[in-house]
Design an enzyme around this catalytic site. Structure first.
Site, PDB file in Angstrom:
ATOM      1  N   SER A  32     -15.471  -8.293  -7.520  1.00  0.00           N
ATOM      2  CA  SER A  32     -16.909  -8.249  -7.776  1.00  0.00           C
ATOM      3  C   SER A  32     -17.226  -7.814  -9.200  1.00  0.00           C
ATOM      4  O   SER A  32     -18.239  -8.220  -9.749  1.00  0.00           O
ATOM      5  CB  SER A  32     -17.580  -7.309  -6.775  1.00  0.00           C
ATOM      6  N   HIS A  35       0.810  -1.210   0.000  1.00  0.00           N
ATOM      7  CA  HIS A  35       0.000   0.000   0.000  1.00  0.00           C
ATOM      8  C   HIS A  35       0.850   1.270   0.000  1.00  0.00           C
ATOM      9  O   HIS A  35       0.331   2.356   0.221  1.00  0.00           O
ATOM     10  CB  HIS A  35      -0.929  -0.005   1.223  1.00  0.00           C
ATOM     11  N   GLY A  42     -11.549  -0.980  -7.420  1.00  0.00           N
ATOM     12  CA  GLY A  42     -12.431  -0.090  -8.179  1.00  0.00           C
ATOM     13  C   GLY A  42     -12.141  -0.041  -9.666  1.00  0.00           C
ATOM     14  O   GLY A  42     -12.511   0.934 -10.334  1.00  0.00           O
ATOM     15  N   HIS A  68      -5.925   0.409  -2.825  1.00  0.00           N
ATOM     16  CA  HIS A  68      -6.843   0.390  -3.944  1.00  0.00           C
ATOM     17  C   HIS A  68      -6.685   1.662  -4.774  1.00  0.00           C
ATOM     18  O   HIS A  68      -6.506   2.750  -4.232  1.00  0.00           O
ATOM     19  CB  HIS A  68      -8.271   0.233  -3.442  1.00  0.00           C
TER      20      HIS A  68
END
Lengths: 204, 204
Positions: free
Chosen positions: B178, B103, B157, B123
Site C-alpha cells: 500500500s 516468519h 510497515g 512483518h
C-alpha cells in the site's frame, strides 16, 4: 460402462469429505477436488488422506490448480472456464489428463481440438447451485456428444430418476456434487446412481 | 543495489494496477502478483498487459500459483506459508526462481536448504494489514540475514523513513504494497523509497 464422477461441494471440511469418500470410493470412478478456499497445503493433505483410505491417484482430479496436480501425481485436472488454456496445460504438463468444462457446442469442439481428454457439460437440469439459469437440457447434450469424439460427462441436477435419459443421450457418464456428498445417506445415494448407470447397457 | 519489490494489494482492479505499474515500473525491481480472487485467465491477461507496457518477464513473480508462472514464463513464484513445498516446486519446475515467505529463523534456514532462492521476511514494523500482531523488528531481521546466504527481502510497515534501518540490517531489499500502490502519488512514493535505497551504499 458409464462413469460416475463425484465433485467436492466447497461446503464441507476435509474430515467430513474424507469420511464420506471412505464409504463410497469403491463405487465411483473419479473424485474432483474443487475447493476455491483451500490452500495448496490443504489440497496436499487431503490427497494424502485419500491415499490413506485406499483411493488410488488414478481416481483423483483437481479443479483448476494444475501445479498441485503435477506435484501430487494425480490423474488429471478439470479446467473451469476461466482457468489456464488447455493447449498450454497440454504443452507444459503432458503427463496430465485434461478435463474441461464447456457450456456450448462451439466450445466443446474447440477444447477437443486444443487437446482436452474429457468434457464436463452442463448444467443439464435445473439445480439449486444454478438457480435462475436455464438448464441446457438433454437435446443439447445429445448434440454435443455427436460433435466430439472425447468422452462427455453430464453435470447439473442429475438425480437417479433422470440418469436413464442422460445415458440415452450418449453421454459417457455423470458428475454429481450435493446429490451424493450432501445426501442424508451418501452410500445409499451412490448405490442408487450406480444401479441406474448399470441398468444402461448401451455403450457409446 | 538494494531491491525494491512491489506486491499487489488485492484491492485494485487490473486497469488500476496496470496504470500505476506503467508509471513506476522503471524504478522497481520486482512486481509480485498476489491476488486470491483472480482467476488464472485474469492473471494471464494482467501479465499480457504488463508486457504491453514494457515490463519484462524477468521482473514478475506470481504468488502461490506455480502453474500460471510456468505457463506465462515469468521470473518466479513467491510461495506463502501454506503453498506448495519448496522442494517439490524446485523438483518439478526447475526453471522457476523460488521466493518464500518466512516468519522465523528456523523456517528461513529450512527453506534455504529446501532450495528457496529468496526469502521474504516480516512483518518488520507494525502495519495496517497485520494490526494486532506484534512486529518482528529489526533485530530479528538482522538475525535471519546472518543465518542464511540467500537474499532476504524485508516486508511489513516499511516507509521511506525506516528504509535506512532496514538496509543497515543487511536485508537485500524491501517489499511494499500500500505504501506505493495505494499512495496518493505512487510515482512520488516509489521515487522516495528508491532514493532512500540509493542512499545506502553498503552491500551485503
Amino acid at each position: 460402462m458409464k462413469q460416475l464422477h463425484i465433485i467436492s461441494t466447497g461446503q464441507q471440511t476435509v474430515p467430513e469429505f474424507i469420511h464420506i469418500i471412505s464409504l463410497i470410493h469403491p463405487y465411483i470412478d473419479f473424485i474432483h477436488l474443487r475447493e476455491r478456499n483451500w490452500t495448496a497445503q490443504t489440497y496436499i493433505d487431503c490427497i494424502d488422506q485419500l491415499l490413506d483410505i485406499g483411493v488410488p491417484l488414478e481416481k483423483i482430479l483437481i479443479n483448476d490448480r494444475v501445479d498441485i496436480a503435477v506435484i501430487t501425481g494425480v490423474y488429471g485436472v478439470q479446467l473451469p472456464t476461466h482457468s489456464l488454456p488447455v493447449k498450454d496445460v497440454k504443452k507444459y504438463f503432458p503427463s496430465l489428463q485434461i478435463g474441461c468444462s464447456v457450456h456450448s457446442v462451439e466450445k466443446a469442439i474447440e477444447q477437443e481440438k486444443a487437446g482436452a481428454n474429457m468434457l464436463l457439460y452442463g448444467h443439464i437440469f435445473s439445480s439449486r447451485s444454478k438457480a435462475g439459469l436455464p438448464p441446457r437440457g438433454i437435446s443439447q447434450l445429445k448434440n454435443i456428444v455427436k460433435q466430439v469424439t472425447i468422452p462427455v460427462i453430464a453435470i447439473g441436477g442429475i438425480t437417479p430418476r433422470n440418469v436413464q435419459d442422460v445415458c440415452e443421450s450418449g453421454a459417457n457418464g455423470i458428475a454429481v456434487l450435493s446429490g451424493v456428498l450432501l445426501a442424508q445417506h451418501p452410500l445409499h445415494a451412490v448405490l442408487e446412481y450406480r444401479e441406474k448407470l448399470h441398468l444402461f447397457k448401451g455403450e457409446r
